[in-house]
Design a protein around this motif. Structure first.
Motif, PDB file in Angstrom:
ATOM      1  N   PRO A   1       0.815  -1.229   0.000  1.00 49.06           N
ATOM      2  CA  PRO A   1       0.000   0.000   0.000  1.00 49.06           C
ATOM      3  C   PRO A   1       0.844   1.273   0.000  1.00 49.06           C
ATOM      4  CG  PRO A   1      -0.892  -1.599   1.554  1.00 49.06           C
ATOM      5  CD  PRO A   1       0.436  -2.133   1.109  1.00 49.06           C
ATOM      6  N   ALA A   2       1.887   1.298   0.828  1.00 50.75           N
ATOM      7  CA  ALA A   2       2.734   2.496   0.905  1.00 50.75           C
ATOM      8  C   ALA A   2       3.519   2.709  -0.385  1.00 50.75           C
ATOM      9  CB  ALA A   2       3.689   2.389   2.095  1.00 50.75           C
ATOM     10  N   LEU A   3       4.008   1.628  -0.995  1.00 46.89           N
ATOM     11  CA  LEU A   3       4.762   1.750  -2.243  1.00 46.89           C
ATOM     12  C   LEU A   3       3.863   2.269  -3.366  1.00 46.89           C
ATOM     13  CD1 LEU A   3       6.883  -1.543  -2.141  1.00 46.89           C
ATOM     14  CD2 LEU A   3       7.623   0.772  -1.558  1.00 46.89           C
ATOM     15  N   LYS A   4       2.644   1.773  -3.430  1.00 47.98           N
ATOM     16  CA  LYS A   4       1.709   2.247  -4.451  1.00 47.98           C
ATOM     17  C   LYS A   4       1.378   3.722  -4.256  1.00 47.98           C
ATOM     18  CE  LYS A   4      -0.648  -2.035  -5.761  1.00 47.98           C
ATOM     19  NZ  LYS A   4      -1.956  -2.747  -5.806  1.00 47.98           N
TER      20      LYS A   4
ATOM     21  N   GLU B   1      10.850  14.446  -4.339  1.00 47.95           N
ATOM     22  CA  GLU B   1       9.614  14.339  -3.569  1.00 47.95           C
ATOM     23  C   GLU B   1       9.929  13.634  -2.256  1.00 47.95           C
ATOM     24  OE1 GLU B   1       5.681  15.392  -3.280  1.00 47.95           O
ATOM     25  OE2 GLU B   1       6.952  15.722  -5.034  1.00 47.95           O
ATOM     26  N   GLU B   2       9.250  14.052  -1.177  1.00 53.84           N
ATOM     27  CA  GLU B   2       9.521  13.464   0.129  1.00 53.84           C
ATOM     28  C   GLU B   2       8.913  12.066   0.233  1.00 53.84           C
ATOM     29  OE1 GLU B   2      11.652  13.430   3.416  1.00 53.84           O
ATOM     30  OE2 GLU B   2      11.488  15.270   2.225  1.00 53.84           O
ATOM     31  N   LEU B   3       9.736  11.101   0.619  1.00 55.36           N
ATOM     32  CA  LEU B   3       9.324   9.705   0.753  1.00 55.36           C
ATOM     33  C   LEU B   3       8.768   9.455   2.155  1.00 55.36           C
ATOM     34  CD1 LEU B   3       9.656   6.856  -0.834  1.00 55.36           C
ATOM     35  CD2 LEU B   3      11.612   6.530   0.690  1.00 55.36           C
ATOM     36  N   ASN B   4       7.791   8.568   2.228  1.00 59.46           N
ATOM     37  CA  ASN B   4       7.285   8.117   3.519  1.00 59.46           C
ATOM     38  C   ASN B   4       8.465   7.654   4.375  1.00 59.46           C
ATOM     39  OD1 ASN B   4       6.224   6.615   5.665  1.00 59.46           O
ATOM     40  ND2 ASN B   4       4.659   5.617   4.431  1.00 59.46           N
ATOM     41  N   PRO B   5       8.702   8.286   5.534  1.00 55.13           N
ATOM     42  CA  PRO B   5       9.892   7.931   6.337  1.00 55.13           C
ATOM     43  C   PRO B   5       9.896   6.491   6.823  1.00 55.13           C
ATOM     44  CG  PRO B   5       8.399   9.338   7.583  1.00 55.13           C
ATOM     45  CD  PRO B   5       7.905   9.336   6.166  1.00 55.13           C
ATOM     46  N   TYR B   6       8.730   5.857   6.902  1.00 55.07           N
ATOM     47  CA  TYR B   6       8.675   4.471   7.365  1.00 55.07           C
ATOM     48  C   TYR B   6       9.065   3.482   6.270  1.00 55.07           C
ATOM     49  CZ  TYR B   6       6.517   6.364  11.530  1.00 55.07           C
ATOM     50  OH  TYR B   6       6.290   7.077  12.689  1.00 55.07           O
ATOM     51  N   LEU B   7       9.267   3.989   5.041  1.00 51.80           N
ATOM     52  CA  LEU B   7       9.827   3.155   3.980  1.00 51.80           C
ATOM     53  C   LEU B   7      11.356   3.196   3.984  1.00 51.80           C
ATOM     54  CD1 LEU B   7       7.380   3.915   1.039  1.00 51.80           C
ATOM     55  CD2 LEU B   7       7.784   1.680   2.095  1.00 51.80           C
ATOM     56  N   ASN B   8      11.915   4.031   4.838  1.00 54.89           N
ATOM     57  CA  ASN B   8      13.376   4.103   5.005  1.00 54.89           C
ATOM     58  C   ASN B   8      13.644   4.592   6.413  1.00 54.89           C
ATOM     59  OD1 ASN B   8      16.130   4.251   4.711  1.00 54.89           O
ATOM     60  ND2 ASN B   8      16.125   5.939   3.247  1.00 54.89           N
ATOM     61  N   PHE B   9      13.270   3.763   7.382  1.00 50.78           N
ATOM     62  CA  PHE B   9      13.369   4.168   8.786  1.00 50.78           C
ATOM     63  C   PHE B   9      14.811   4.035   9.258  1.00 50.78           C
ATOM     64  CE2 PHE B   9      13.148   3.683  13.362  1.00 50.78           C
ATOM     65  CZ  PHE B   9      12.274   4.704  13.716  1.00 50.78           C
ATOM     66  N   ASN B  10      15.378   5.124   9.673  1.00 47.58           N
ATOM     67  CA  ASN B  10      16.785   5.168  10.052  1.00 47.58           C
ATOM     68  C   ASN B  10      17.021   4.493  11.399  1.00 47.58           C
ATOM     69  OD1 ASN B  10      19.501   5.840  10.337  1.00 47.58           O
ATOM     70  ND2 ASN B  10      19.043   7.859  11.179  1.00 47.58           N
ATOM     71  N   MET B  11      17.807   3.414  11.369  1.00 48.05           N
ATOM     72  CA  MET B  11      18.166   2.709  12.592  1.00 48.05           C
ATOM     73  C   MET B  11      19.667   2.852  12.811  1.00 48.05           C
ATOM     74  SD  MET B  11      16.838   1.045  15.087  1.00 48.05           S
ATOM     75  CE  MET B  11      15.396   0.054  14.711  1.00 48.05           C
TER      76      MET B  11
END
Length: 319
Positions: free
Chosen positions: A115-118, A207-217
Motif C-alpha cells: 500500500p505504501a509503495l503504491k 519528492e519526500e518519501l514516507n519515512p517508514y519506507l526508510n526508517f533510520n536505525m
C-alpha cells in the motif's frame, strides 16, 4: 506491479538474501526484483531459493560491467564498490520500466509495503520531480557541513538507501552521465560517496518519501541500551541499518535495536547470530568491552553470541 532494485557485491549476499526473504514473506501482491551484482554466479543458490516464493513474479540478475577505476577509493569496512552500481541503473534495467524502487541490501521488511509503495508511485506521478527520497538532514539542522562542502543550494539532503525513480525521466536527464562526471570531478569533496554525488546533482529536487519506507536505525554505541518505541515500531515498513555500526558486527550487535536483525536471521537461517569481522583485533576488544560493560544483557542469547563471536574470529576476514 511493484519493481524493486538491489545493488550489492558478494560480501552482502547473505544480508540481501535476508532482506528479500522478509520482503517476499510480507508483501500482499507479487513483485519484480532486479539485482545488479559483480559476480552473479555467487547468487545461484540464493536464486534457487527465491524463485520458490509465491509472491515473486520475476527475478532478474545483471552482472555489473562498468569501469570504476577513476572513482574515489572505498576506505570504510561497511562500504564497497557496489555503492557506485546504482549510478548506472539505466544501463541494466529493461527499457519499458516506468518506476523502480531502489533499496539498499541492509534493510529489513517488517510489514506489507505494497500500500505504501503504491501511494508513493501515485505521489510521484503527480510531482514535477523524477525521484522520491527521505530527507536525512535539513540545512537549518545540519550535523555536517554538506552545504558548504558540496555547494548545495537547496534546504534538504536525502538518504539514498531507498529511492523511487521515474526511469524514463531519469534517462531524459542523462543522470548516469551527470553522476559519473560529478563523481570524478568532485572526488576530493566526497564523504558519503554516491549519496553525496546524488545530492549534488539533484540538489533538493525530490519528492519526500514516507519515512517508514526508510526508517533510520542508527546503532551508535551511545544509544546501545535504548529500545525502539513500540508505537513507532508498529509503523515501520523498511528498517534501515545505516552507518558503519551494523548489527552483524560485534560492536553493533550489542545495541538493543539489533534484535530485529538477529531475530529475522535466526528465523530464516536457524542460526542465532551472524557475525562478520573486518578487523580481528578490534572485534576481540569490542567483545570484551561488551561483556565487562554488561551490554551483553542486551542480547537474547548471550552465551550463543559469545560462542559465535569467538568462532567468527577463526574465519577469514571479509574484505
Amino acid at each position: 506491479m511493484i519493481n524493486l532494485l538491489l545493488c550489492f557485491d558478494e560480501n552482502y549476499n547473505k544480508v540481501a538474501h535476508l532482506y528479500i526473504h522478509t520482503l517476499l514473506k510480507n508483501v500482499s501482491e507479487k513483485v519484480n526484483i532486479y539485482i545488479i551484482h559483480e559476480n552473479p554466479k555467487t547468487l545461484n543458490r540464493i536464486k534457487e531459493n527465491l524463485i520458490t516464493y509465491e509472491k515473486l513474479n520475476e527475478l532478474n540478475i545483471y552482472r555489473f560491467e562498468e569501469d570504476l577505476s577513476r572513482f574515489p577509493n572505498i576506505l570504510h569496512g561497511h562500504i564497497s564498490e557496489a555503492t557506485y552500481y546504482r549510478i548506472y541503473i539505466d544501463n541494466y534495467l529493461p527499457e519499458e520500466l516506468e518506476y523502480i524502487f531502489y533499496v539498499d541490501a541492509d534493510l529489513l521488511c517488517l510489514k506489507d509495503p505494497i500500500p505504501a509503495l503504491k501511494e508513493e508511485v501515485l505521489n510521484l506521478q503527480n510531482s514535477k520531480y523524477f525521484m522520491s527520497a527521505r530527507t536525512e538532514v535539513t540545512k537549518e539542522k545540519q550535523v555536517e557541513p554538506h552545504w558548504e562542502r558540496l555547494g548545495l543550494e537547496g534546504s534538504r539532503y536525502f538518504n539514498a538507501g531507498v529511492k523511487l525513480i521515474k526511469l524514463q525521466d531519469w534517462k531524459k536527464e542523462d543522470m548516469s552521465k551527470k553522476l559519473e562526471t560529478k563523481m570524478i570531478l568532485d572526488h576530493d569533496k566526497l564523504l558519503y560517496w554516491d549519496q553525496d554525488v546524488l545530492n549534488s546533482v539533484i540538489d533538493d529536487r525530490f519528492e519526500e518519501l514516507n519515512p517508514y519506507l526508510n526508517f533510520n536505525m542508527n546503532l551508535a554505541p551511545d544509544n546501545n541500551n535504548i529500545s525502539l518505541d513500540k508505537n513507532e515500531e508498529e509503523e515501520i515498513i523498511f528498517l534501515h541499518y545505516t552507518g558503519s555500526f551494523k548489527p552483524w558486527t560485534i560492536r553493533g550487535a550489542f545495541n538493543k535495536k539489533s534484535v530485529y536483525y538477529h531475530d529475522a536471521y535466526f528465523e530464516f537461517y536457524g542460526i542465532k547470530y551472524y557475525i562478520v569481522n573486518t578487523w580481528r583485533v578490534s572485534a576481540v576488544t569490542q567483545l570484551l568491552k561488551g561483556i565487562f560493560n554488561f551490554q551483553i544483557k542486551n542480547l537474547r542469547y548471550p552465551l550463543s553470541f559469545i560462542y559465535l563471536s569467538i568462532k567468527s574470529l577463526k574465519t577469514p576476514i571479509k574484505k
